[in-house]
Design a protein around this motif. Structure first.
Motif, mmCIF file in Angstrom:
data_model
loop_
_atom_site.group_PDB
_atom_site.id
_atom_site.type_symbol
_atom_site.label_atom_id
_atom_site.label_comp_id
_atom_site.label_asym_id
_atom_site.label_seq_id
_atom_site.Cartn_x
_atom_site.Cartn_y
_atom_site.Cartn_z
ATOM 1 N N ALA A 1 10.334 -3.135 1.377
ATOM 2 C CA ALA A 1 9.388 -2.193 0.777
ATOM 3 C C ALA A 1 8.065 -2.851 0.413
ATOM 4 O O ALA A 1 7.081 -2.147 0.126
ATOM 5 C CB ALA A 1 10.004 -1.556 -0.470
ATOM 6 N N ALA A 2 7.995 -4.173 0.420
ATOM 7 C CA ALA A 2 6.777 -4.890 0.011
ATOM 8 C C ALA A 2 5.570 -4.404 0.811
ATOM 9 O O ALA A 2 5.609 -4.297 2.032
ATOM 10 C CB ALA A 2 6.957 -6.392 0.207
ATOM 11 N N GLY A 3 4.496 -4.094 0.107
ATOM 12 C CA GLY A 3 3.262 -3.646 0.718
ATOM 13 C C GLY A 3 3.217 -2.171 1.038
ATOM 14 O O GLY A 3 2.151 -1.632 1.362
ATOM 15 N N LYS A 4 4.334 -1.497 0.937
ATOM 16 C CA LYS A 4 4.384 -0.057 1.218
ATOM 17 C C LYS A 4 4.116 0.732 -0.059
ATOM 18 O O LYS A 4 4.214 0.208 -1.169
ATOM 19 C CB LYS A 4 5.736 0.310 1.824
ATOM 20 N N PRO A 5 3.782 2.031 0.053
ATOM 21 C CA PRO A 5 3.445 2.811 -1.144
ATOM 22 C C PRO A 5 4.620 2.912 -2.114
ATOM 23 O O PRO A 5 5.739 3.233 -1.715
ATOM 24 C CB PRO A 5 3.082 4.191 -0.580
ATOM 25 N N VAL B 84 -0.315 3.256 -5.511
ATOM 26 C CA VAL B 84 0.090 1.917 -5.955
ATOM 27 C C VAL B 84 1.127 1.396 -4.975
ATOM 28 O O VAL B 84 2.127 2.071 -4.718
ATOM 29 C CB VAL B 84 0.680 1.952 -7.377
ATOM 30 N N PRO B 85 0.944 0.193 -4.394
ATOM 31 C CA PRO B 85 1.916 -0.347 -3.445
ATOM 32 C C PRO B 85 2.968 -1.210 -4.135
ATOM 33 O O PRO B 85 2.776 -1.687 -5.257
ATOM 34 C CB PRO B 85 1.046 -1.199 -2.529
ATOM 35 N N PHE B 86 4.091 -1.416 -3.461
ATOM 36 C CA PHE B 86 5.049 -2.427 -3.905
ATOM 37 C C PHE B 86 4.413 -3.802 -3.728
ATOM 38 O O PHE B 86 3.767 -4.060 -2.720
ATOM 39 C CB PHE B 86 6.338 -2.355 -3.084
ATOM 40 N N PRO B 87 4.563 -4.692 -4.696
ATOM 41 C CA PRO B 87 3.940 -6.021 -4.591
ATOM 42 C C PRO B 87 4.632 -6.892 -3.549
ATOM 43 O O PRO B 87 5.734 -6.594 -3.079
ATOM 44 C CB PRO B 87 4.113 -6.597 -5.998
#
Length: 518
Positions: free
Chosen positions: A320-324, A347-350
């Motif tokens: 999920a990193a980088g995804k909304p 806000v994205p996942f870090p």
């Protein structure tokens, strides 16, 4: 009185604000434009508060950094509210005016705004931001007992009063009081059974509006009865009430009960007890190699959105990193000027998302599960197996931009009036699912037996059903896997929902931007 009031903007925002807002609002004070005519002069503090609140929500403000008027009403439903005179005598207080404004937030015959309010003490900010206990009681500013209580009933309709939880660091927690303990008398008075009226008010005043109380308590585990005298106080909030690791069908399953979303970073930029506690908890879960996680949010009404983002990044898969993580929906005026205001659309996942390899995450929910709690579980739905067990959540898919409202009197002395919490936007997950004003229904209903201590897996209906799912892939019970109760049905005490009204905060706030502009 000066024609122009001063608004101290604590841009404590549910969400993440961009650099444009920072450069535009370097000053703590943003002047309010009062060019819209009113029917009467503003002369009292209450009239000032009504006037400023109305303009913030419905009209505009002068940006302190750019020093120009912008046509940006902040209220999410501003275009449904007719033009009102905030100084009209029909509004005795600003709360009366706010109630009228909220009544216009109608969709399909339903008033959507059950949430906006004024905090006249300002105590909520230090509570959520710095992790210090909120001042609940009306009698003193010396704090609270740090516990919540509720009535419950047995199969015969007899009622009982129980402690549903107590913060470990609170006066109640320090005395050893905890979930499942029965209160049998208050200040020597045993006439406290549920009546929906006099007794309820008596209990409410004793628990939430006093500075000292003596409780006669029957302990959940031992059954012993003793008196406990409590003095209200302040303390560092520990939002984790209980945690453990179970082995279910040879699978390591982490569990923790989480009652409030206090911020992970305080107003001075330092890590709070909330962050250190969660860091240690997830490190323990990772070291144990858990493959299922149970997050108990049945009494969690929300708090800091930064903590919701922390939990989501800790629970979600690394993919999920980088995804909304979630999206915002603002009113049309703010939406048309996102670049100018600095408000972000998502806000994205870090990058550091992940760390656990989970087959499922289970959330235990109830009608008290609200706001940041709902945001947390809704954000995870597009990315992993998420199961809800318990009852339908409260239903709060919207958030605040909070304003600290002050004025200068004739001697140029600044006077604090109130903090305004009025709804400014809604949230949606990566699949654009949101709008759950009537709550989020569970995948599997379960009873909340509040006489059962934390972690009693055979007597907690929620845990028992979750363990059955982990073992069989289904919540359904069959004769082959019928539950063996250690507690008879006659001893089960189901909570009477909302039998006592708690003054606990319900909502979500992000103080990160406010810290950077002060």
């Amino acid at each position: 009185m000066n024609k122009h009031f001063t608004l101290a903007m604590k841009m404590a925002i549910v969400g993440v604000l961009g650099s444009a807002m920072l450069s535009a609002c370097r000053k703590n004070d943003a002047k309010v434009d009062n060019s819209t005519p009113t029917a009467s002069s503003v002369v009292s503090n209450e009239d000032s508060l009504k006037y400023l609140m109305y303009r913030i929500m419905q009209v505009t403000y002068v940006d302190g950094g750019r020093n120009k008027t912008t046509n940006l009403p902040t209220y999410f439903w501003y275009n449904q509210v007719p033009q009102l005179d905030p100084s009209a005598s029909i509004y005795a207080t600003a709360d009366d005016l706010l109630a009228t404004m909220k009544s216009y937030s109608v969709s399909n015959g339903q008033i959507l705004d059950r949430y906006s309010f004024l905090d006249r003490t300002g105590s909520l900010s230090s509570s959520l931001q710095d992790g210090l206990s909120e001042t609940f009681n009306k009698v003193s500013a010396t704090g609270t007992y740090g516990m919540e209580v509720s009535y419950a009933s047995d199969n015969n309709g007899k009622t009982y009063l129980y402690i549903v939880y107590a913060d470990k660091n609170s006066p109640a927690g320090q005395k050893g009081l905890n979930r499942g303990d029965e209160i049998v008398a208050i200040n020597g008075d045993s006439n406290i059974s549920y009546d929906g009226n006099t007794n309820v008010q008596k209990v409410t005043n004793a628990i939430y509006n006093s500075t000292s109380v003596t409780l006669q308590v029957k302990k959940a585990v031992s059954g012993t009865v003793a008196n406990y005298t409590l003095q209200s106080g302040t303390y560092n909030i520990n939002p984790v009430l209980f945690d453990t690791i179970y082995t279910v069908n040879n699978q390591k399953t982490g569990y923790f009960s989480f009652y409030t979303f206090t911020n992970t970073i305080n107003s001075k930029g330092a890590a709070t007890l909330t962050k250190s506690t969660l860091d240690a908890l997830f490190s323990k879960f990772k070291a144990a190699g858990i493959t299922n996680l149970i997050v108990d949010l049945r009494y969690n009404g929300g708090g800091s959105v930064a903590t919701a983002e922390y939990l989501d990044s800790a629970i979600a898969p690394s993919s999920a990193a980088g995804k909304p993580m979630y999206y915002y929906k603002y009113n049309d005026k703010l939406t048309a000027d996102l670049e100018g205001t600095g408000l972000e659309s998502s806000v994205p996942f870090p990058a550091n998302t992940g760390g656990l390899s989970l087959r499922n995450v289970f959330f235990i929910t109830s009608s008290h599960t609200a706001s940041a709690s709902e945001l947390t579980l809704n954000n995870l739905l597009p990315y992993m197996s998420v199961k809800l067990v318990g009852d339908t959540t409260y239903g709060k898919p919207v958030g605040f931009i909070t304003f600290n409202i002050s004025k200068y009197d004739s001697t140029h002395t600044k006077q604090y009036l109130a903090d305004l919490y009025a709804i400014n936007f809604a949230t949606e997950n990566a699949n654009h699912a949101g709008g759950y004003y009537t709550g989020i229904a569970p995948d599997e209903p379960a009873n909340d037996y509040i006489n059962v201590p934390w972690g009693y897996r055979t007597d907690d209906d929620n845990l028992d059903k979750i363990f059955n799912y982990i073992s069989t892939g289904s919540f359904a019970r069959t004769s082959a896997n019928a539950r063996v109760l250690t507690q008879s049905a006659a001893n089960q005490r189901a909570a009477i929902q909302y039998s006592i009204t708690s003054p606990k905060f319900n909502g979500m706030v992000d103080y990160r931007i406010g810290n950077r502009i002060h």
